[in-house]
Design a protein around this motif. Sequence first.
Motif, PDB file in Angstrom:
ATOM      1  N   ASP A 258       0.870  -1.171   0.000  1.00  4.40           N
ATOM      2  CA  ASP A 258       0.000   0.000   0.000  1.00  4.40           C
ATOM      3  C   ASP A 258       0.907   1.220   0.000  1.00  4.40           C
ATOM      4  O   ASP A 258       2.126   1.079  -0.148  1.00  4.40           O
ATOM      5  CB  ASP A 258      -1.047  -0.015   1.125  1.00  4.40           C
ATOM      6  N   SER A 259       0.336   2.406   0.185  1.00  2.00           N
ATOM      7  CA  SER A 259       1.181   3.587   0.030  1.00  2.00           C
ATOM      8  C   SER A 259       2.203   3.719   1.164  1.00  2.00           C
ATOM      9  O   SER A 259       3.147   4.491   1.060  1.00  2.00           O
ATOM     10  CB  SER A 259       0.330   4.852  -0.077  1.00  2.00           C
ATOM     11  N   SER A 260       2.057   2.907   2.250  1.00  2.00           N
ATOM     12  CA  SER A 260       3.019   2.988   3.358  1.00  2.00           C
ATOM     13  C   SER A 260       4.203   2.042   3.193  1.00  2.00           C
ATOM     14  O   SER A 260       5.255   2.274   3.795  1.00  2.00           O
ATOM     15  CB  SER A 260       2.335   2.660   4.686  1.00  2.00           C
ATOM     16  N   GLY A 286      -7.351  -1.370   7.338  1.00  2.17           N
ATOM     17  CA  GLY A 286      -6.039  -1.262   7.999  1.00  2.17           C
ATOM     18  C   GLY A 286      -4.909  -1.119   6.997  1.00  2.17           C
ATOM     19  O   GLY A 286      -5.123  -0.880   5.806  1.00  2.17           O
ATOM     20  N   ARG A 287      -3.670  -1.279   7.496  1.00  6.86           N
ATOM     21  CA  ARG A 287      -2.478  -1.129   6.665  1.00  6.86           C
ATOM     22  C   ARG A 287      -1.879  -2.495   6.357  1.00  6.86           C
ATOM     23  O   ARG A 287      -1.945  -3.414   7.181  1.00  6.86           O
ATOM     24  CB  ARG A 287      -1.434  -0.242   7.375  1.00  6.86           C
ATOM     25  N   ILE A 288      -1.221  -2.625   5.233  1.00 11.02           N
ATOM     26  CA  ILE A 288      -0.677  -3.920   4.800  1.00 11.02           C
ATOM     27  C   ILE A 288       0.387  -4.427   5.785  1.00 11.02           C
ATOM     28  O   ILE A 288       0.606  -5.634   5.919  1.00 11.02           O
ATOM     29  CB  ILE A 288      -0.127  -3.844   3.344  1.00 11.02           C
ATOM     30  N   ALA A 349      -2.912  -1.465 -13.034  1.00  8.37           N
ATOM     31  CA  ALA A 349      -3.188  -0.038 -12.810  1.00  8.37           C
ATOM     32  C   ALA A 349      -3.181   0.706 -14.151  1.00  8.37           C
ATOM     33  O   ALA A 349      -2.812   0.154 -15.182  1.00  8.37           O
ATOM     34  CB  ALA A 349      -2.142   0.553 -11.866  1.00  8.37           C
ATOM     35  N   ASP A 350      -3.601   1.969 -14.116  1.00  7.29           N
ATOM     36  CA  ASP A 350      -3.553   2.811 -15.308  1.00  7.29           C
ATOM     37  C   ASP A 350      -2.209   3.525 -15.370  1.00  7.29           C
ATOM     38  O   ASP A 350      -1.871   4.285 -14.454  1.00  7.29           O
ATOM     39  CB  ASP A 350      -4.689   3.845 -15.268  1.00  7.29           C
ATOM     40  N   ARG A 351      -1.437   3.264 -16.407  1.00 13.98           N
ATOM     41  CA  ARG A 351      -0.112   3.856 -16.648  1.00 13.98           C
ATOM     42  C   ARG A 351       0.831   3.758 -15.434  1.00 13.98           C
ATOM     43  O   ARG A 351       1.438   4.769 -15.029  1.00 13.98           O
ATOM     44  CB  ARG A 351      -0.233   5.311 -17.103  1.00 13.98           C
TER      45      ARG A 351
HETATM   46  P1  NDP Z   1      -8.017   0.867  -4.556  1.00 18.17           P
HETATM   47  O1  NDP Z   1      -8.305   2.171  -3.969  1.00 18.17           O
HETATM   48  O2  NDP Z   1      -8.911  -0.283  -4.283  1.00 18.17           O
HETATM   49  O3  NDP Z   1      -6.527   0.414  -4.217  1.00 18.17           O
HETATM   50  C1  NDP Z   1      -5.430   1.190  -4.547  1.00 18.17           C
HETATM   51  C2  NDP Z   1      -4.175   0.553  -3.974  1.00 18.17           C
HETATM   52  O4  NDP Z   1      -3.029   1.254  -4.470  1.00 18.17           O
HETATM   53  C3  NDP Z   1      -4.104   0.645  -2.475  1.00 18.17           C
HETATM   54  O5  NDP Z   1      -3.392  -0.450  -1.993  1.00 18.17           O
HETATM   55  C4  NDP Z   1      -3.337   1.950  -2.276  1.00 18.17           C
HETATM   56  O6  NDP Z   1      -2.704   2.071  -1.017  1.00 18.17           O
HETATM   57  C5  NDP Z   1      -2.326   1.852  -3.369  1.00 18.17           C
HETATM   58  N1  NDP Z   1      -1.853   3.193  -3.735  1.00 18.17           N
HETATM   59  C6  NDP Z   1      -2.614   4.237  -4.109  1.00 18.17           C
HETATM   60  N2  NDP Z   1      -1.864   5.312  -4.330  1.00 18.17           N
HETATM   61  C7  NDP Z   1      -0.592   4.923  -4.104  1.00 18.17           C
HETATM   62  C8  NDP Z   1       0.640   5.570  -4.157  1.00 18.17           C
HETATM   63  N3  NDP Z   1       0.742   6.861  -4.519  1.00 18.17           N
HETATM   64  N4  NDP Z   1       1.750   4.860  -3.863  1.00 18.17           N
HETATM   65  C9  NDP Z   1       1.662   3.549  -3.503  1.00 18.17           C
HETATM   66  N5  NDP Z   1       0.510   2.878  -3.431  1.00 18.17           N
HETATM   67  C10 NDP Z   1      -0.593   3.563  -3.717  1.00 18.17           C
HETATM   68  O7  NDP Z   1      -7.953   1.150  -6.137  1.00 18.17           O
HETATM   69  P2  NDP Z   1      -8.051   0.119  -7.353  1.00 18.17           P
HETATM   70  O8  NDP Z   1      -7.436  -1.180  -7.006  1.00 18.17           O
HETATM   71  O9  NDP Z   1      -9.431   0.155  -7.852  1.00 18.17           O
HETATM   72  O10 NDP Z   1      -7.154   0.890  -8.447  1.00 18.17           O
HETATM   73  C11 NDP Z   1      -5.781   0.622  -8.641  1.00 18.17           C
HETATM   74  C12 NDP Z   1      -5.383   1.054 -10.041  1.00 18.17           C
HETATM   75  O11 NDP Z   1      -6.163   0.339 -11.012  1.00 18.17           O
HETATM   76  C13 NDP Z   1      -5.596   2.537 -10.383  1.00 18.17           C
HETATM   77  O12 NDP Z   1      -4.593   2.930 -11.289  1.00 18.17           O
HETATM   78  C14 NDP Z   1      -6.941   2.537 -11.097  1.00 18.17           C
HETATM   79  O13 NDP Z   1      -7.086   3.655 -11.933  1.00 18.17           O
HETATM   80  C15 NDP Z   1      -6.824   1.253 -11.892  1.00 18.17           C
HETATM   81  N6  NDP Z   1      -8.049   0.630 -12.358  1.00 18.17           N
HETATM   82  C16 NDP Z   1      -9.070   0.315 -11.497  1.00 18.17           C
HETATM   83  C17 NDP Z   1     -10.200  -0.321 -11.981  1.00 18.17           C
HETATM   84  C18 NDP Z   1     -11.300  -0.771 -11.085  1.00 18.17           C
HETATM   85  O14 NDP Z   1     -12.209  -1.423 -11.582  1.00 18.17           O
HETATM   86  N7  NDP Z   1     -11.271  -0.509  -9.798  1.00 18.17           N
HETATM   87  C19 NDP Z   1     -10.365  -0.601 -13.408  1.00 18.17           C
HETATM   88  C20 NDP Z   1      -9.213  -0.297 -14.209  1.00 18.17           C
HETATM   89  C21 NDP Z   1      -8.124   0.322 -13.688  1.00 18.17           C
HETATM   90  P3  NDP Z   1      -3.362   2.965   0.156  1.00 18.17           P
HETATM   91  O15 NDP Z   1      -4.474   2.141   0.678  1.00 18.17           O
HETATM   92  O16 NDP Z   1      -2.258   3.199   1.109  1.00 18.17           O
HETATM   93  O17 NDP Z   1      -3.820   4.238  -0.503  1.00 18.17           O
END
Ligand code: NDP
Length: 450
Positions: A258-260, A286-288, A349-351
Amino acid sequence: MSNTTWKQILARDPEEIEFHQAVQEVIETVQPVLDRHPEFERLAVLERIIEPERVIMFRVPWMDDERRVRVNRGYRVKMNSAIGPFKGGLRFHPSVNLSILKFLAFEQMFKNALTTLPMGGAQGGSDFDPKGKSDEEVMRFCQSFMAELSHHIGPNNDIPGGGLGVGAREIGYLFGMYKKQRDEFTGVLTGKGLGWGGSHIRPQATGYGVVYFAAEMLATRNVTLEGKTCLVSGSGNVAQHTAEKIIELGGKVMTLSDSSGYIFDPEGIDKGKLAFVKRLKNIKRGRIQEYVDKYSQTIYTEADTTLDYNPLWNQRAEYAFPCATEGEIGENDAYNLINNGIKMVCEGADRPSSPEAVKIFADKQILYAPGKAANAGGVAVSGLEMAQNRMLLNWSAEEVDRRLKTIMKNIHQTCLDAAANYGEPGNYLVGANITGFLRVVNAMLDQGLV
Ligand code: NDP
Ligand code: 2IT
């Protein structure tokens, strides 16, 4: 597009770095199409496709649990409706700004075209941070957000779905407010609960689709996921279901994040451990890091923004599935991945990969799938949810999964065919961009200058 036009575009919105990157990649990869269609220049096809049809920005005031008024900014970027009503996710994250949403909406336009379902491209969201907020705060925010957004969407013109920071909980609150304001029960949002208009498999669709796409890529080299070690980043919706499908197909998931920070489980994350992660992230929020308290053989590494690489991508493994967010694989990460034996990068993820990283993958000829192709299963099943809503019925999970698999298989084949047809065999990025571009442009040209 001439250099002067490109400079004018950059000058018009100089701060939109993410958007410019996404546009530049598409312009570079569709050059062979432009060469075959000299008339596109006079018709200003590129200039038209990169300009959103409409952008909506609005104030979102809401009250926190301490009865303090907070103000966030809401957006909906309606990029293109040539092949269907606007469709695409919502994102709630403090980093959200116009540039990020324009890049997401731009990608969404091509992604949706790849699914072959009639959906135009849009994305929206807010700089609201759901992290650490109570359910009540999230509800009040969603209600205020929808109080305004409801004037700009509808089942026939714009159908938002979930995305980063917007899951089942948020879609529920948003739908409730739309229904109250408009006094109608419609398929105006996707990702709805199963008991009130949602589709089976929509929560799983993005991640499952990613792995179906990966399996198709691997099949071109006569290999499977069975017994292979995989790096997965993120621990949200996409990461969880990517991991789930990898495990089901016999692969070994070594990491989540996750982001942490990130966890590395040397024994692999199995079905039971993944169930723990789902509870931790979706219910307990919670956190990972808490994974380590339960599974003590695991190594947790805190995120360190002073590093010029991400240690998660410096683990030895065979396949990588970035499923967190944009730009999470930079140039150094790309080299680390390759030096650690990675043979495929499949984007959930996207890009997530920077332009430099993508070029390295191409140079080293590893299998690389861009998110707009590999993660299209999410929006595809959103399209199937819309279809079911129109027919007032619910397909079984098996039926939706079967359709999802077929869609992913077709996207994979279409990308391969287009790449070969335009002289870049095996380049999924070129194949995806050219296919999406041609489908949208042809529809725009058929409909005249509107
Ligand atoms: P969630 O909010 O469910 O999960 C996002 C995950 O990414 C969390 O673990 C989050 O950690 C982590 N994260 C977010 N920002 C950062 C960062 N700056 N640095 C490190 N980790 C980070 O989102 P989704 O799983 O839905 O989306 C993930 C990606 O997939 C995005 O790019 C989204 O655009 C893309 N996507 C999603 C779709 C969908 O159906 N949901 C469809 C197609 C693409 P934390 O909890 O700490 O924020
Ligand atoms: O990026 C995406 O494809 C999504 N966030 C899903 C969009 C949707 O409408 O389901």
